[in-house]
Design a protein around this motif. Structure first.
Motif, short mmCIF file in Angstrom:
data_model
loop_
_atom_site.label_atom_id
_atom_site.label_comp_id
_atom_site.label_asym_id
_atom_site.label_seq_id
_atom_site.Cartn_x
_atom_site.Cartn_y
_atom_site.Cartn_z
N CYS A 139 0.85 -1.19 0.00
CA CYS A 139 0.00 0.00 0.00
C CYS A 139 0.88 1.24 0.00
O CYS A 139 1.75 1.39 0.86
N CYS A 170 -4.65 0.23 0.37
CA CYS A 170 -5.22 -0.96 1.01
C CYS A 170 -6.66 -0.72 1.47
O CYS A 170 -7.11 0.42 1.56
N CYS A 198 0.07 3.47 3.53
CA CYS A 198 0.53 3.08 4.87
C CYS A 198 1.69 2.09 4.82
O CYS A 198 2.21 1.69 5.86
N TYR A 212 -7.47 1.91 4.42
CA TYR A 212 -7.48 3.36 4.19
C TYR A 212 -8.49 3.78 3.14
O TYR A 212 -9.02 4.89 3.20
ZN ZN Z 1 -2.63 0.96 3.53
#
Ligand code: ZN
Length: 102
Positions: free
Chosen positions: A63, A78, A66, A81
């Motif tokens: 991702c 992802c 993050c 989020y």
């Molecule tokens: Zn993420």
């Protein structure tokens, strides 16, 4: 102000490594480890993780927002989020992984 040239240079290096089959040899967990280590180093050079992982993040299962390993990425982000952003009331997206900042 992010180091955009540095970020896109790393992105191109990652694409090159992918094309040459380096990630196939390393296999996914070690590839993710390597890429995250590169991103960690890139922080010292004020690089932008969203730019480094542009397009390739999804194929590597990382991702861009993050930096979690994930098999469920949409536009590089992802599930966790994406869901957070879709809530209408929060209204604020941290600029941590924003591809357009700086
Ligand atoms: Zn993420």
């Amino acid at each position: 102000m992010s180091n955009h040239s540095g970020s896109y240079m790393l992105n191109e290096v990652l694409l090159l490594m992918e094309q040459r089959g380096v990630f196939t040899l390393l296999e996914l967990p070690r590839t993710q480890e390597l890429v995250l280590e590169m991103i960690r180093i890139s922080k010292s050079y004020d690089c932008n993780q969203g730019e480094i992982l542009d397009e390739i993040g999804e194929r590597l299962g990382i991702c861009y927002y993050c930096l979690s390993p994930s098999t469920d990425l949409d536009n590089g982000v992802c599930e966790r989020y994406r869901t957070e952003w879709e809530k209408p009331s929060t209204g604020r997206i941290s600029d941590t992984g924003d591809r357009n900042n700086g």
